[in-house]
Design a protein around this motif. Structure first.
Motif, PDB file in Angstrom:
ATOM      1  N   ARG A 113       0.758  -1.081   0.032  1.00 48.97           N
ATOM      2  CA  ARG A 113       0.091   0.130  -0.105  1.00 48.97           C
ATOM      3  C   ARG A 113       0.864   1.244   0.102  1.00 48.97           C
ATOM      4  O   ARG A 113       0.575   2.349  -0.774  1.00 48.97           O
ATOM      5  CB  ARG A 113      -0.887  -0.081   1.050  1.00 48.97           C
ATOM      6  CG  ARG A 113      -2.128  -0.954   0.926  1.00 48.97           C
ATOM      7  CD  ARG A 113      -2.750  -1.497   2.223  1.00 48.97           C
ATOM      8  NE  ARG A 113      -3.881  -2.425   1.986  1.00 48.97           N
ATOM      9  CZ  ARG A 113      -3.480  -3.790   1.679  1.00 48.97           C
ATOM     10  NH1 ARG A 113      -2.167  -4.133   1.627  1.00 48.97           N
ATOM     11  NH2 ARG A 113      -4.527  -4.827   1.213  1.00 48.97           N
ATOM     12  N   ILE A 144      -0.556   5.782   5.669  1.00 51.30           N
ATOM     13  CA  ILE A 144      -1.302   4.721   5.035  1.00 51.30           C
ATOM     14  C   ILE A 144      -0.979   3.365   5.617  1.00 51.30           C
ATOM     15  O   ILE A 144      -1.967   2.549   5.801  1.00 51.30           O
ATOM     16  CB  ILE A 144      -1.306   4.865   3.403  1.00 51.30           C
ATOM     17  CG1 ILE A 144      -1.913   5.920   2.927  1.00 51.30           C
ATOM     18  CG2 ILE A 144      -1.661   3.490   2.875  1.00 51.30           C
ATOM     19  CD1 ILE A 144      -3.311   6.269   3.114  1.00 51.30           C
ATOM     20  N   GLU A 145       0.366   3.000   5.907  1.00 48.12           N
ATOM     21  CA  GLU A 145       0.613   1.764   6.369  1.00 48.12           C
ATOM     22  C   GLU A 145       0.388   1.927   7.915  1.00 48.12           C
ATOM     23  O   GLU A 145      -0.060   0.633   8.463  1.00 48.12           O
ATOM     24  CB  GLU A 145       2.056   1.798   6.128  1.00 48.12           C
ATOM     25  CG  GLU A 145       2.767   0.374   6.799  1.00 48.12           C
ATOM     26  CD  GLU A 145       2.354  -0.827   5.865  1.00 48.12           C
ATOM     27  OE1 GLU A 145       2.542  -1.844   6.410  1.00 48.12           O
ATOM     28  OE2 GLU A 145       1.650  -0.513   4.813  1.00 48.12           O
ATOM     29  N   HIS A 148      -3.559   0.952   7.726  1.00 46.90           N
ATOM     30  CA  HIS A 148      -3.561  -0.553   7.397  1.00 46.90           C
ATOM     31  C   HIS A 148      -3.331  -1.512   8.368  1.00 46.90           C
ATOM     32  O   HIS A 148      -3.974  -2.362   8.676  1.00 46.90           O
ATOM     33  CB  HIS A 148      -2.730  -0.789   5.913  1.00 46.90           C
ATOM     34  CG  HIS A 148      -2.659  -2.159   5.582  1.00 46.90           C
ATOM     35  ND1 HIS A 148      -3.999  -2.855   5.213  1.00 46.90           N
ATOM     36  CD2 HIS A 148      -1.757  -3.035   5.513  1.00 46.90           C
ATOM     37  CE1 HIS A 148      -3.603  -4.124   4.728  1.00 46.90           C
ATOM     38  NE2 HIS A 148      -2.193  -4.326   5.076  1.00 46.90           N
ATOM     39  N   THR A 149      -2.126  -1.234   9.097  1.00 48.47           N
ATOM     40  CA  THR A 149      -1.830  -2.081  10.221  1.00 48.47           C
ATOM     41  C   THR A 149      -2.780  -1.906  11.358  1.00 48.47           C
ATOM     42  O   THR A 149      -3.199  -3.164  11.961  1.00 48.47           O
ATOM     43  CB  THR A 149      -0.654  -1.534  10.488  1.00 48.47           C
ATOM     44  OG1 THR A 149       0.486  -1.724   9.670  1.00 48.47           O
ATOM     45  CG2 THR A 149      -0.079  -2.418  12.019  1.00 48.47           C
ATOM     46  N   SER A 151      -5.977  -1.619  11.069  1.00 50.81           N
ATOM     47  CA  SER A 151      -7.185  -2.216  10.663  1.00 50.81           C
ATOM     48  C   SER A 151      -6.891  -3.888  10.512  1.00 50.81           C
ATOM     49  O   SER A 151      -7.848  -4.470  11.026  1.00 50.81           O
ATOM     50  CB  SER A 151      -7.542  -1.957   9.116  1.00 50.81           C
ATOM     51  OG  SER A 151      -6.577  -2.507   8.076  1.00 50.81           O
ATOM     52  N   PHE A 213     -14.001   1.472   6.891  1.00 44.20           N
ATOM     53  CA  PHE A 213     -13.474   0.385   7.457  1.00 44.20           C
ATOM     54  C   PHE A 213     -14.472  -0.296   8.524  1.00 44.20           C
ATOM     55  O   PHE A 213     -14.935  -1.467   8.180  1.00 44.20           O
ATOM     56  CB  PHE A 213     -12.113   0.620   8.322  1.00 44.20           C
ATOM     57  CG  PHE A 213     -10.891   0.379   7.449  1.00 44.20           C
ATOM     58  CD1 PHE A 213     -10.779  -0.314   6.349  1.00 44.20           C
ATOM     59  CD2 PHE A 213      -9.866   1.182   7.976  1.00 44.20           C
ATOM     60  CE1 PHE A 213      -9.781  -0.324   5.757  1.00 44.20           C
ATOM     61  CE2 PHE A 213      -8.448   1.103   7.415  1.00 44.20           C
ATOM     62  CZ  PHE A 213      -8.459   0.268   5.995  1.00 44.20           C
ATOM     63  N   THR A 242     -11.170  -2.910   1.598  1.00 46.89           N
ATOM     64  CA  THR A 242     -10.205  -2.944   1.114  1.00 46.89           C
ATOM     65  C   THR A 242      -9.711  -1.879   0.074  1.00 46.89           C
ATOM     66  O   THR A 242      -8.989  -1.259  -0.019  1.00 46.89           O
ATOM     67  CB  THR A 242     -10.028  -4.515   0.222  1.00 46.89           C
ATOM     68  OG1 THR A 242     -10.116  -5.408   1.131  1.00 46.89           O
ATOM     69  CG2 THR A 242      -8.621  -4.541  -0.508  1.00 46.89           C
ATOM     70  N   LEU A 245      -9.199   1.991   0.935  1.00 49.36           N
ATOM     71  CA  LEU A 245      -7.776   2.801   1.245  1.00 49.36           C
ATOM     72  C   LEU A 245      -7.145   2.872   0.046  1.00 49.36           C
ATOM     73  O   LEU A 245      -6.068   3.965  -0.076  1.00 49.36           O
ATOM     74  CB  LEU A 245      -7.301   1.908   2.193  1.00 49.36           C
ATOM     75  CG  LEU A 245      -5.767   1.908   2.829  1.00 49.36           C
ATOM     76  CD1 LEU A 245      -5.719   3.548   3.470  1.00 49.36           C
ATOM     77  CD2 LEU A 245      -5.325   1.033   3.620  1.00 49.36           C
TER      78      LEU A 245
END
Length: 390
Positions: A113, A144-145, A148-149, A151, A213, A242, A245
């Motif tokens: 990502r 963003i990372e 994502h982590t 989530s 999310f 998914t 993001l």
């Protein structure tokens, strides 16, 4: 052009057969309700008709397969710098939460990502005449990372997953309470850094992702074992969980490059369709790969009543499958029978066609970009995703 014909699968090796159904942690009384129509809808005729593949020039190995490491080589220095900064961004105020967050940062992963953020940033920066990425580009990738982590940590709690990327999950090691707090902590940290970017359009885009999310998890939890769920319902849920993001981060990267709004919209559509294609492929692999290959339990979605694209397509062809799912696999051997019916019905083949269709749309959205190694990598990532089910 990649072959999307369904390969023969030894079900005894797929990791699905012989598994017990896992009762979901949360089932809403609205589990039989049908969700809203999907803004990323696809008709079944579209899926069956397929489309014309777009020619790309991705990095390939001597065996002809696309190598994701080669695709990301053009932003490897950016990714290395991101990895060095992530721990500093988490902070050291609470050692337990930091340790929990580092557990998933250290569990591997391709950093795909943030890599996409860097690729879009560099591809669009060329249009704007920027010689180097801005501080905002780099901070966006880090945010963003982190999102994502966070989530993933929460997803593992909700799904009661004990394995992620072949390693124990955060809640398995530290307990549910710490895992939930660690996810909350990372969402909060990412939101703080997001606010400090001081770009209201980007703040709105990424804030919406966090809301999506939650919407995706609620939608999934309220439709478990719902055989009336439509393909549009599935695509909307997949967008929330998914694709949102990827879409928002791709558009945000273009905003920081200062390109025209039309290019930003094309980047949003690229990210959305790539994200949907990735989710569909993941859902196919859940039926065709083993636990060892997946790095998590195989067929876990179906066992918990989460009906994905292969199941939705199979339900059209196999009336017996509806009866089995409605019973929530209450009879001995019924779960294995459901897996057999999904394979035999063509559900996996039709899901492959859907993934291919979304991939072709994603590639088409890159036409606004000038030719470059960054554009080639963006195209190659789409093809790499399809090769996972080739």
């Amino acid at each position: 052009m990649l072959s999307l014909t369904c390969p023969s699968v030894d079900l005894s090796q797929s990791g699905c057969l012989g598994r017990r159904r896992v009762r979901p942690l949360w089932r809403s009384s609205a589990a039989r309700s049908v969700g809203a129509r999907c803004m990323v809808s696809t008709t079944q005729d579209d899926v069956r008709s397929g489309g014309v593949a777009t020619s790309v020039k991705p990095a390939v190995s001597s065996s002809g397969s696309i190598q994701v490491s080669s695709l990301l080589e053009v932003v490897s220095a950016d990714i290395k710098r991101l990895n060095e900064n992530l721990k500093a961004l988490i902070g050291a105020e609470n050692p337990v939460l930091v340790s929990a967050a580092e557990q998933i940062f250290g569990a591997g992963g391709k950093r795909l990502r943030p890599a996409l953020v860097f690729l879009v940033s560099r591809a669009t920066a060329q249009i704007a005449g920027l010689k180097e990425l801005t501080v905002q580009h780099r901070r966006l990738a880090e945010i963003i990372e982190m999102i994502h982590t966070a989530s993933l940590i929460h997803d593992d709690v909700i799904d009661d997953s004990g394995i992620r990327r072949g390693k124990e999950t955060v809640h398995q090691i530290y307990g549910t309470r710490v895992a939930v707090l660690a996810g909350d902590f990372m969402f909060a940290q990412s939101s703080w850094y997001l606010a400090n970017l001081e770009n209201i359009e980007v703040i709105k885009l990424i804030s919406q992702v966090i809301k999506d999310f939650a919407s995706g998890e609620i939608k999934q939890a309220s439709s478990l074992f719902n055989c009336d769920a439509t393909l549009e319902d599935y695509l909307l849920k997949s967008y929330y969980k998914t694709a949102s993001l990827v879409a928002a981060s791709s558009k945000s990267a273009s905003i920081f490059s200062g390109v025209d709004i039309d290019i930003g919209e094309q980047m949003y559509e690229y990210g959305k369709n790539l994200g949907l294609s990735f989710q569909i492929v993941d859902d196919i692999l859940d039926f065709t790969q083993s636990t060892e290959q997946l790095g998590k339990p195989a067929c876990s979605d179906l066992s918990k009543g989460n009906l994905t694209a292969p199941v939705i397509f199979a339900l059209e062809k196999e009336p017996k499958l509806r009866k089995i799912i409605d019973s929530e696999f209450s009879e001995n051997g019924s779960f294995d029978a459901a897996i057999e019916l999904i394979h035999q019905s063509g559900g996996l083949r039709m899901a492959r066609e859907l993934a291919k269709q979304k991939a072709e749309v994603a590639i088409g959205k890159l036409e606004c970009l000038p030719e470059s190694e960054f554009k080639n990598s963006l195209e190659g990532i789409v093809k790499y995703n399809l090769e996972r089910i080739d």
